[in-house]
Design a protein around this motif. Sequence first.
Motif, PDB file in Angstrom:
ATOM      1  N   GLY A   1      -4.748   5.161   4.290  1.00  0.00           N
ATOM      2  CA  GLY A   1      -5.318   5.312   3.207  1.00  0.00           C
ATOM      3  C   GLY A   1      -4.465   4.888   2.213  1.00  0.00           C
ATOM      4  N   GLN A   2      -2.998   4.902   2.192  1.00  0.00           N
ATOM      5  CA  GLN A   2      -2.076   4.757   1.302  1.00  0.00           C
ATOM      6  C   GLN A   2      -1.801   3.554   0.871  1.00  0.00           C
ATOM      7  N   GLY A   3      -2.320   2.420   1.475  1.00  0.00           N
ATOM      8  CA  GLY A   3      -2.302   1.064   1.320  1.00  0.00           C
ATOM      9  C   GLY A   3      -1.083   0.285   1.759  1.00  0.00           C
ATOM     10  N   VAL A   4      -0.514   0.590   2.895  1.00  0.00           N
ATOM     11  CA  VAL A   4       0.694   0.071   3.238  1.00  0.00           C
ATOM     12  C   VAL A   4       0.364  -1.351   3.820  1.00  0.00           C
ATOM     13  N   PHE A   5      -0.847  -1.713   4.106  1.00  0.00           N
ATOM     14  CA  PHE A   5      -1.305  -2.942   4.714  1.00  0.00           C
ATOM     15  C   PHE A   5      -1.326  -3.844   3.503  1.00  0.00           C
ATOM     16  N   THR A   6      -1.277  -3.389   2.114  1.00  0.00           N
ATOM     17  CA  THR A   6      -1.384  -4.155   0.910  1.00  0.00           C
ATOM     18  C   THR A   6       0.201  -4.168   0.230  1.00  0.00           C
ATOM     19  N   SER A   7       0.834  -3.044  -0.001  1.00  0.00           N
ATOM     20  CA  SER A   7       2.010  -2.923  -0.525  1.00  0.00           C
ATOM     21  C   SER A   7       3.071  -3.580   0.369  1.00  0.00           C
ATOM     22  N   LEU A   8       3.251  -3.366   1.438  1.00  0.00           N
ATOM     23  CA  LEU A   8       4.263  -4.085   2.205  1.00  0.00           C
ATOM     24  C   LEU A   8       3.955  -5.396   2.392  1.00  0.00           C
ATOM     25  N   PRO A   9       2.950  -6.005   2.460  1.00  0.00           N
ATOM     26  CA  PRO A   9       2.972  -7.501   2.594  1.00  0.00           C
ATOM     27  C   PRO A   9       2.942  -7.925   1.113  1.00  0.00           C
ATOM     28  N   GLN A  10       2.781  -7.217   0.183  1.00  0.00           N
ATOM     29  CA  GLN A  10       3.024  -7.629  -1.285  1.00  0.00           C
ATOM     30  C   GLN A  10       4.621  -7.788  -1.554  1.00  0.00           C
ATOM     31  N   ILE A  11       5.523  -7.212  -0.958  1.00  0.00           N
ATOM     32  CA  ILE A  11       6.947  -7.358  -1.095  1.00  0.00           C
ATOM     33  C   ILE A  11       7.357  -8.549  -0.222  1.00  0.00           C
ATOM     34  N   VAL A  12       6.757  -8.744   0.867  1.00  0.00           N
ATOM     35  CA  VAL A  12       7.137  -9.959   1.737  1.00  0.00           C
ATOM     36  C   VAL A  12       6.675 -11.175   0.974  1.00  0.00           C
ATOM     37  N   ALA A  13       5.386 -11.276   0.497  1.00  0.00           N
ATOM     38  CA  ALA A  13       4.930 -12.402  -0.305  1.00  0.00           C
ATOM     39  C   ALA A  13       5.580 -13.077  -1.399  1.00  0.00           C
ATOM     40  N   ASP A  14       6.196 -11.839  -2.036  1.00  0.00           N
ATOM     41  CA  ASP A  14       6.778 -12.226  -3.366  1.00  0.00           C
ATOM     42  C   ASP A  14       8.262 -12.950  -3.018  1.00  0.00           C
ATOM     43  N   GLU A  15       8.883 -12.316  -2.161  1.00  0.00           N
ATOM     44  CA  GLU A  15      10.084 -12.734  -1.730  1.00  0.00           C
ATOM     45  C   GLU A  15      10.166 -14.331  -1.071  1.00  0.00           C
ATOM     46  N   LEU A  16       9.143 -13.916  -0.056  1.00  0.00           N
ATOM     47  CA  LEU A  16       8.728 -15.530   0.554  1.00  0.00           C
ATOM     48  C   LEU A  16       8.432 -16.488  -0.020  1.00  0.00           C
ATOM     49  N   GLU A  17       7.751 -16.231  -1.336  1.00  0.00           N
ATOM     50  CA  GLU A  17       7.169 -17.241  -1.974  1.00  0.00           C
ATOM     51  C   GLU A  17       5.974 -17.794  -1.257  1.00  0.00           C
ATOM     52  N   VAL A  18       5.076 -17.035  -0.902  1.00  0.00           N
ATOM     53  CA  VAL A  18       3.766 -17.489  -0.541  1.00  0.00           C
ATOM     54  C   VAL A  18       2.599 -16.974  -1.541  1.00  0.00           C
ATOM     55  N   ASP A  19       1.495 -17.785  -1.260  1.00  0.00           N
ATOM     56  CA  ASP A  19       0.283 -17.382  -2.100  1.00  0.00           C
ATOM     57  C   ASP A  19      -0.429 -16.141  -1.411  1.00  0.00           C
ATOM     58  N   TRP A  20      -0.814 -15.119  -2.105  1.00  0.00           N
ATOM     59  CA  TRP A  20      -1.432 -13.833  -1.945  1.00  0.00           C
ATOM     60  C   TRP A  20      -2.658 -14.152  -0.723  1.00  0.00           C
TER      61      TRP A  20
END
Lengths: 152, 727
Positions: B73-92
């Motif tokens: 419920g805490q959203g780790v399937f969003t917050s953790l991918p967010q970190i990767v997407a940003d640093e990897l430079e890929v579109d959400w």
Amino acid sequence: MAKISVNRKQYEVDADPGTLMLWVLRDEIGLTGTKFGCGIAQCGSCTIHVDGEAKRSCVTPLSSVLGKEITTIEGLSNDLTHPLQKAWIDGDVAQCGYCQSGQIMAAATLLKNNKKPTDADIDQAMAGIICRCGTYNRIKDAIKQAAINGGK
Amino acid sequence: MTSKNDLDRRSFLKASIIAGGAAVFGFSLPVGLRAAERLGVTLEPVADFQPNAFIKIAKDGRVTVVVGQAEMGQGVFTSLPQIVADELEVDWANVSYESAPANKAFINPAMGMQGTGGSSSVKGLFAPLRKSAATVREMLVAAAAQGWNVAPETCKAESGKVIHAASGRSAAYGDLLDAAAKVAPPANPKLKDPKDFKYIGKAVKRLDSPEKVNGKAIYGIDVKVPGMLTATILRSPVIGGKVKTVDDAAAKAVKGVTSVISLEYGVAVVAENFSAARKGRSALKVTWDEGAMASVSSESIYTAFASAADKDKGLVAKKTGDVADGKAKAAKTVEAIYWTPFVAHATMEPMTFTADVRKDGAEVWGGVQAQMLVQQTVAATAGVPVDKVKVNTTLLGGGFGRRFEMDYVIDATLLSKAVGKPVKVIWTREDDMQNDVYRPATYNKMSAGIDASGKPIFWHHRVVNDAIMARAGKAFGFILKDDQLDDSSFEGAHNLPYAFPNFQCDWVRKDTGVPVGFWRSVGSSHTAFSTECFLDEVAFAAGKDPVAFRLAMLDKHPRHAAVVKLAAEKAGWGKPAEAGIFRGIAVHESFGSYVAQVAEVSVAKDGKVRVHRVVCAVDCGQVVNPDTVAAQMEGGIVYGLTAALYGEITIKDGRVQQRNFTDQKVLRMNEMPKVEVYIVPSTENHGGVGEPGTPPIAPAVVNAIFAATGKRVRSLPIKTAELAAKA
């Protein structure tokens, strides 16, 4: 063998007439979106539609739905296009998500009967559905949003 | 996610992630974050180490982030991918997630195990995920640069492509995988400047919403394995009771029941489906050896705690100055007893687990908070090697600390082993309510004093309760010694931020035999209540405003002070509320985050308490997803408010008396207050958010009740009858 219609599809089910619909759906038909929460119609996670009206499947026997149309969360739309599903996604409503099938099914009946529910209407219709993650305010906002977007 | 180019992807990953992963996890664990580490617990290493893969890139450019944390419920399937997407430079839009298996590679550095708890997912994984993603990004850039025969520094990564602006060339990540697999991973990839973050710090939409609104999401209870049977277990009505005699003739006669298995702690009915299993269970005739707990009741526990508070020395958790000296100098002394009962977790999904134990290994499925512990527990229970146990983590229908436990895992493992087939065990709500590991009941003996000028001069808090780690530690192979402190029982009390020159917090451990466990925000869930309510009493004795009194004592704790100020300002503290509505405030730090809440409350003539509005200010350091933070504050408030208004497990003759949502009420939509969340902008390290929203709500509400009625509520849950006619 009992013949039932679920999400506009016909099924033949080999279960006693007293078998509760929650378990007919989950164990016999394989539709697991309808959830078990309390078993005594107190939490609403198992809410389905029987001829369009919200019912607690955990206390609804198979024998009572023969000849009626059953809708589960899987049958609400094929493609996430129901106004409630859209509003739920847009509002980031779900946390763990376990109760949300029941929340959405209850909300769908509310909007079918009341196109512009007030806060009090929503409270009354939704108080039966427990959410332990505490998403109540987002659910309320999403119902209002879906009402604006033509929820039915 | 499957890809027809699986082999290519795998070889790419092998090259990149082994190095990236090793670099990421090659540091030692920070100490002092959770009880387990504070107590020096170490985990048995998994026999066969497999290097992890956080990141998968397919030929079509889609990125899958493999999440080792459990989603509850805490959203780790969003917050953790967010970190990767940003640093990897890929579109959400090109990012998705999958749940990782149990593997050492997914150890959360903030916990020292692959576990989801202690509000530590972002705290522990922010740096490793960034570094891992940056490593992959630099390899992709290097691969493209090599192909173009240009310097990597002249290229940039953007939206899933490597771009060489000078020549106008670009290459999609998906087309660079083979070449990137041959690039040596950089040891120290360059991280983005936070000012360039695209997703981190933004309220991107949850990735897991679709499957949670169309019935497709799979929780433990939804697992289906070929040949699987379903079981339900009749357990002793008395805590710790054992099976004495079993008459299972009628149960076995039920259509669909395949076997009845006697376990030490219960009798399981295994059947073709849940309906048959339940029917069979109700036909069982079982007698029990009730054991030592049969003479225990809530009253006997309270009496024992009260006596211990007066007579037992206990352990000193923290001491500054001399409280006896402070007491002697006090012009005014306040004394009170605060009590919080046992409270159940009551996750929406009752405990459920599926195991397939074979001779040579096991595969298991379910919603769990500690995958590696599950792996070890299944191995030990089934008698198979640890590396032959595959753990599949489903979604969790709520966790709150309950799914750290192994009881339901052991159920399914024992039964699958016994019948030689996959078995899914489903607990009923009654099983769940009556066989929980409860928040420890806690007796607080408190005294404090102010000097003649109204300045606080001493604070003495004696906490009496069970030690959570005395029981829960055993799963880690840990034995709590008699002279050892267990922070999880009193955290929040010993580290009170207020400047009392003479301060002491004692912990008196009293083992009750009632199983206790980690309950959302753990010790803080009750110490915030005792300390913040009692502090209000001291403020009142000093004739001071609760906000001003707190701020005057928080000089050395600016983050506490800042959230107090923000919550007070946003709530309109000091300005009149609507007629009949009264305000209370509380502040508490837990899991590295600082939360203040102002509750607006009315009390009806019949004593019924209504919470109208909660204003919440949170400083959780840097934020990955502000909407997730808000959602966790909202959820934490509801969880704490439910406990404050209704949460109480009582024991009679060793039996838990509550069974379902009829006699253990929870907050419903019609009782839901408006909630406003304000986040303090911060560059501090990440704090947690799953738990810190819970502690302040009970004291904020109770302090508001005092403002409304002049009555101090010192025992939870709030008793309507005691407030009747006080309003």
